[in-house]
Design an enzyme around this catalytic site. Structure first.
Site, PDB file in Angstrom:
ATOM      1  NE  ARG A 168      -2.837   0.487   3.054  1.00  0.00           N
ATOM      2  CZ  ARG A 168      -1.683   1.208   4.293  1.00  0.00           C
ATOM      3  NH1 ARG A 168      -1.767   2.454   4.109  1.00  0.00           N
ATOM      4  NH2 ARG A 168      -1.511   1.101   5.026  1.00  0.00           N
ATOM      5  CE1 TYR A 200     -15.363   4.228 -18.516  1.00  0.00           C
ATOM      6  CE2 TYR A 200     -14.802   5.394 -16.461  1.00  0.00           C
ATOM      7  CZ  TYR A 200     -15.257   4.064 -17.152  1.00  0.00           C
ATOM      8  OH  TYR A 200     -15.871   2.557 -16.597  1.00  0.00           O
ATOM      9  CG  ASP A 248      -9.382   8.972 -19.136  1.00  0.00           C
ATOM     10  OD1 ASP A 248      -8.754   8.297 -19.665  1.00  0.00           O
ATOM     11  OD2 ASP A 248     -10.108   8.379 -18.755  1.00  0.00           O
ATOM     12  CE  LYS A 281     -11.887  -0.119 -19.353  1.00  0.00           C
ATOM     13  NZ  LYS A 281     -12.007   1.433 -19.231  1.00  0.00           N
TER      14      LYS A 281
HETATM   15  C1  LIG Z   1     -12.504   2.163 -18.366  1.00  0.00           C
HETATM   16  C2  LIG Z   1     -12.004   3.325 -18.664  1.00  0.00           C
HETATM   17  C3  LIG Z   1     -11.735   3.859 -17.351  1.00  0.00           C
HETATM   18  C4  LIG Z   1     -11.679   3.395 -15.939  1.00  0.00           C
HETATM   19  O1  LIG Z   1     -10.877   2.707 -16.083  1.00  0.00           O
HETATM   20  P1  LIG Z   1     -11.518   0.869 -14.750  1.00  0.00           P
HETATM   21  O2  LIG Z   1      -9.924   0.537 -14.580  1.00  0.00           O
HETATM   22  O3  LIG Z   1     -12.630   0.557 -14.907  1.00  0.00           O
HETATM   23  O4  LIG Z   1     -11.591   1.454 -13.361  1.00  0.00           O
HETATM   24  C5  LIG Z   1     -11.344   5.570 -17.250  1.00  0.00           C
HETATM   25  N1  LIG Z   1     -11.405   6.406 -18.659  1.00  0.00           N
HETATM   26  C6  LIG Z   1     -11.796   5.105 -19.744  1.00  0.00           C
HETATM   27  C7  LIG Z   1     -10.833   6.318 -20.700  1.00  0.00           C
HETATM   28  C8  LIG Z   1     -11.848   3.731 -19.645  1.00  0.00           C
HETATM   29  O5  LIG Z   1     -11.724   4.014 -20.821  1.00  0.00           O
END
Ligand SMILES: *Cc1c(COP(=O)(O)O)cnc(C)c1O
Length: 388
Positions: free
Chosen positions: A45, A99, A171, A196
């Site tokens: 952690r 998102y 992001d 992803k």
């Molecule tokens: C999936 C996604 C997230 C969130 O990610 P998790 O791993 O599901 O918490 C944030 N931003 C985008 C663009 C995403 O596709």
């Protein structure tokens, strides 16, 4: 020495196995480390186990950043980064197309902490500047965005943030570090859902943040209290996955470009949203800030088709939530990622009920096209009588 993308993916940060001379990083699963006579007090952690630190180096190198951290999910990375730079009385400007999870986090939680926020009306740099107030601290963007693949100007946003003394955050999930490195354009904090493209096989849930040493220290101070670290076994799997990220994403870029051109020219397809197509409103801007146009696109079928029937008729391409795996998948944003934001906000963002989001995998493009063709034939309205 500066290294190319595939070399960073394969090698940077790897732990050398001094004891057995194995080819890959050993996995250290300890949750308990010595506290005497050591430089670092290690604990999962605290984000500083050997495997966590090794992978952080790789991610920092991928994003041209000084430092990085790995989290238990993309949302852990996003929520921790936002809260590290915002306190009661502060204000944040966020891009209107975000998102769904980020949008919900802001809408459902920020009022509890006394943090004010505004979403932009549009996606032009002046739409962001228009929302900046005296107490604004952070500007948050997402490009390409989900699900319409809109493109936001990285350089212009970074300049606005600097002019007003704000922290800029992005992001960068949809692009992946293979296709876009926002730090090169002056954006400060780069966040990924590693679930992803970094994971890439639909079997890891993780997140990542990359920035300066100073910013990462600030994020760390909150992260250790919130506790969103990632288990070392998954860290190790993620390191393995990222080794092939460069070649995977480049294959997905090529497949997506091919499929987008095919769909765009197709008489049964109403519209295609892909930044690699010259008719996409963000195409020229994307060319200036992306190394590749990515594996994500969206499209609408013409009035002869029901989008959900079409998705059910696909055989090779799966209908699943999530994205960016080596396998091609489709989903309906209205039914999944953008269900919670409601019909009015969807309309505001230009997301129609018939919109299909397509995460293009690494299969042979001819096989993907054949699958789309058979599904179109199967579900065309009024075609039942003529189908044998
Ligand atoms: C999936 C996604 C997230 C969130 O990610 P998790 O791993 O599901 O918490 C944030 N931003 C985008 C663009 C995403 O596709």
């Amino acid at each position: 020495m500066k290294k190319g993308i595939n070399t960073i993916c394969t090698h940077v940060g790897e732990i050398h196995d001094e004891k057995f001379k194995g080819a890959v990083s050993p996995l250290y699963m300890s949750t308990s480390y010595a506290f005497d006579d050591v430089d670092i007090k290690r604990y999962p952690r605290y984000f500083n186990t050997p495997n966590q630190m090794a992978l952080s180096q790789k991610i920092a190198a991928l994003e041209h950043a000084e430092a990085a951290m790995i989290f238990g999910s993309g949302m852990a990375a996003i929520s921790t980064s936002l809260l590290a730079f915002l306190k009661a009385g502060d204000h944040i400007v966020l891009q209107k197309t975000l998102y769904g999870g980020t949008y919900n986090f802001v809408n459902e939680e920020f009022s509890k902490y006394g943090i004010a926020y505004d979403f932009t009306d549009g996606l032009d740099p002046q739409d962001f500047e228009a929302k900046i107030k005296e107490n604004t601290k952070v500007i948050f963007i997402e490009t390409p965005s989900n699900p319409l693949l809109t493109i936001t100007d990285l350089d212009a946003i970074a300049k606005i943030a600097k002019k007003h003394g704000l922290v800029s955050m992005i992001d960068n999930t949809f692009a992946s570090p293979v296709n876009q490195n926002p730090i090169d354009f002056g954006i400060e904090v780069v966040i990924h859902s590693a679930t992803k493209y970094m994971g890439g096989h639909s079997d890891i849930c993780a997140g990542a943040v990359a920035s300066t040493e100073v910013n990462m220290e600030r994020i760390f101070q909150l992260a250790k209290n919130l506790g969103g670290s990632l288990s070392d076994y998954t860290v190790w799997l993620l390191e393995r996955s990222i080794k092939t990220m460069g070649i995977r994403v480049k294959a997905q870029n090529a497949n997506a470009q091919h499929l987008a051109a095919y769909l765009d020219a197709h008489s049964e397809i109403e519209r295609v949203y892909y930044p690699g197509l010259p008719n996409h409103p963000g195409h020229e801007l994307a060319k200036t800030q992306m190394n590749g146009f990515g594996g994500m696109m969206s499209f609408e079928l013409n009035a002869d088709y029901d989008a959900s029937e079409f998705q059910k008729a696909l055989q090779l391409i799966k209908s699943t939530m999530s994205l960016a795996g080596v396998e091609s998948t489709v989903l309906s944003p209205t039914q999944t990622s953008h269900a919670l934001i409601g019909p009015e906000e969807r309309k505001n963002q230009g997301i129609s009920d018939g919109l299909i989001r397509f995460s293009v995998g690494i299969e042979e493009p001819e096989d993907l096209i054949a699958d789309i063709e058979q599904a179109l034939q199967k579900v065309k309205r009024g075609s039942i009588a003529t189908t044998h």
